[in-house]
Design a protein around this motif. Sequence first.
Motif, PDB file in Angstrom:
ATOM      1  N   THR A 175       0.847  -1.182   0.000  1.00 13.79           N
ATOM      2  CA  THR A 175       0.000   0.000   0.000  1.00 13.79           C
ATOM      3  C   THR A 175       0.890   1.241   0.000  1.00 13.79           C
ATOM      4  O   THR A 175       2.086   1.149  -0.292  1.00 13.79           O
ATOM      5  CB  THR A 175      -0.966  -0.028   1.208  1.00 13.79           C
ATOM      6  OG1 THR A 175      -1.821   1.105   1.155  1.00 13.79           O
ATOM      7  CG2 THR A 175      -0.208  -0.048   2.529  1.00 13.79           C
ATOM      8  N   SER A 176       0.338   2.395   0.308  1.00 11.45           N
ATOM      9  CA  SER A 176       1.154   3.613   0.321  1.00 11.45           C
ATOM     10  C   SER A 176       0.585   4.612   1.314  1.00 11.45           C
ATOM     11  O   SER A 176      -0.593   4.559   1.668  1.00 11.45           O
ATOM     12  CB  SER A 176       1.202   4.245  -1.076  1.00 11.45           C
ATOM     13  OG  SER A 176      -0.091   4.664  -1.477  1.00 11.45           O
ATOM     14  N   LYS A 177       1.462   5.498   1.753  1.00  8.04           N
ATOM     15  CA  LYS A 177       1.065   6.605   2.620  1.00  8.04           C
ATOM     16  C   LYS A 177       1.916   7.802   2.252  1.00  8.04           C
ATOM     17  O   LYS A 177       3.145   7.689   2.164  1.00  8.04           O
ATOM     18  CB  LYS A 177       1.237   6.244   4.095  1.00  8.04           C
ATOM     19  CG  LYS A 177       0.819   7.367   5.045  1.00  8.04           C
ATOM     20  CD  LYS A 177       0.854   6.904   6.487  1.00  8.04           C
ATOM     21  CE  LYS A 177       0.564   8.046   7.446  1.00  8.04           C
ATOM     22  NZ  LYS A 177      -0.751   8.667   7.211  1.00  8.04           N
ATOM     23  N   ASP A 178       1.260   8.925   2.009  1.00 10.14           N
ATOM     24  CA  ASP A 178       1.963  10.146   1.593  1.00 10.14           C
ATOM     25  C   ASP A 178       2.836   9.878   0.369  1.00 10.14           C
ATOM     26  O   ASP A 178       3.986  10.327   0.279  1.00 10.14           O
ATOM     27  CB  ASP A 178       2.811  10.703   2.744  1.00 10.14           C
ATOM     28  CG  ASP A 178       1.961  11.063   3.958  1.00 10.14           C
ATOM     29  OD1 ASP A 178       0.803  11.486   3.756  1.00 10.14           O
ATOM     30  OD2 ASP A 178       2.446  10.897   5.092  1.00 10.14           O
TER      31      ASP A 178
ATOM     32  N   SER B  61      -9.220   4.206  -0.690  1.00  5.14           N
ATOM     33  CA  SER B  61      -8.295   4.483   0.395  1.00  5.14           C
ATOM     34  C   SER B  61      -8.927   5.424   1.417  1.00  5.14           C
ATOM     35  O   SER B  61     -10.043   5.920   1.231  1.00  5.14           O
ATOM     36  CB  SER B  61      -7.016   5.100  -0.174  1.00  5.14           C
ATOM     37  OG  SER B  61      -6.065   5.317   0.840  1.00  5.14           O
ATOM     38  N   TYR B  62      -8.180   5.675   2.490  1.00  2.00           N
ATOM     39  CA  TYR B  62      -8.670   6.556   3.553  1.00  2.00           C
ATOM     40  C   TYR B  62      -8.965   7.957   3.039  1.00  2.00           C
ATOM     41  O   TYR B  62      -9.802   8.674   3.578  1.00  2.00           O
ATOM     42  CB  TYR B  62      -7.640   6.626   4.685  1.00  2.00           C
ATOM     43  CG  TYR B  62      -6.358   7.335   4.306  1.00  2.00           C
ATOM     44  CD1 TYR B  62      -6.186   8.684   4.563  1.00  2.00           C
ATOM     45  CD2 TYR B  62      -5.336   6.650   3.660  1.00  2.00           C
ATOM     46  CE1 TYR B  62      -5.015   9.339   4.195  1.00  2.00           C
ATOM     47  CE2 TYR B  62      -4.170   7.293   3.286  1.00  2.00           C
ATOM     48  CZ  TYR B  62      -4.015   8.636   3.554  1.00  2.00           C
ATOM     49  OH  TYR B  62      -2.866   9.285   3.181  1.00  2.00           O
TER      50      TYR B  62
ATOM     51  N   ASP C 196      -0.515   5.846  11.502  1.00  2.00           N
ATOM     52  CA  ASP C 196       0.182   5.508  10.257  1.00  2.00           C
ATOM     53  C   ASP C 196      -0.741   4.846   9.237  1.00  2.00           C
ATOM     54  O   ASP C 196      -0.291   4.412   8.172  1.00  2.00           O
ATOM     55  CB  ASP C 196       1.363   4.580  10.553  1.00  2.00           C
ATOM     56  CG  ASP C 196       2.451   5.283  11.346  1.00  2.00           C
ATOM     57  OD1 ASP C 196       2.636   6.500  11.139  1.00  2.00           O
ATOM     58  OD2 ASP C 196       3.104   4.622  12.177  1.00  2.00           O
ATOM     59  N   GLY C 197      -2.021   4.756   9.583  1.00  2.00           N
ATOM     60  CA  GLY C 197      -2.989   4.195   8.642  1.00  2.00           C
ATOM     61  C   GLY C 197      -3.488   2.806   8.975  1.00  2.00           C
ATOM     62  O   GLY C 197      -4.210   2.198   8.180  1.00  2.00           O
TER      63      GLY C 197
END
Length: 203
Positions: free
Chosen positions: A79-82, A167-168, A114-115
């Motif tokens: 997945t990914s964040k930022d 996604s969020y 962090d999700g």
Amino acid sequence: MGETIKQKREEQGLSQAALAKLVGVEARQMRRYENGESHPTLPVAVKVATALGISVDELAGLSTHRVDLSGHWWASWQTSKDHEEVVTAQEVDIRQQGEQLRVETTTRGIAVEDGGYHWKGELRLWDNEVLIGWYAAEDGAVRSKGSFYFTVHPHGIHMIGRWVGMSYDGAIRTGWGAIGRTEEEAHSLIVQLKQEEQSGPDL
């Protein structure tokens, strides 16, 4: 057939009366089925099998070779964040009834900030080869939900595939997913999938 009905009913924690109600027959008739005093007609047998989460073949006592995926697993996700790739892992429990699987997380995998979030989902097993289903976040403030497509190892030792969902932040995203018996196995499967993707298809 009667022994199968009784065994599967008890596995699901159903009383004879409860199963009879699901099927649409009297409790005393269900008792006759289980005691072998009579056999259900085909339409009733289909209803019994459906209520018990098994096939009519299984109800009739014919051998099946369905892989059993019930138990405790580790799920790993690309997945990914930022805009940075993140590979997470979390513990999940799978409960299987026939071809239907219910999946529920037991850990978040990563911190909430962090999700990380809890989710649950349902999958259907097709021909002992493929799992197709959905997932949805359990945490009220999290919007994430989507679908799964996994292939199942011939011996049921792991599952690999992709997820796609919201996604969020509301964006539609996708990534690799893997489910193994240990955290290390699930993570290594993700690494393998990424390497195969980078090397391209075999010619």
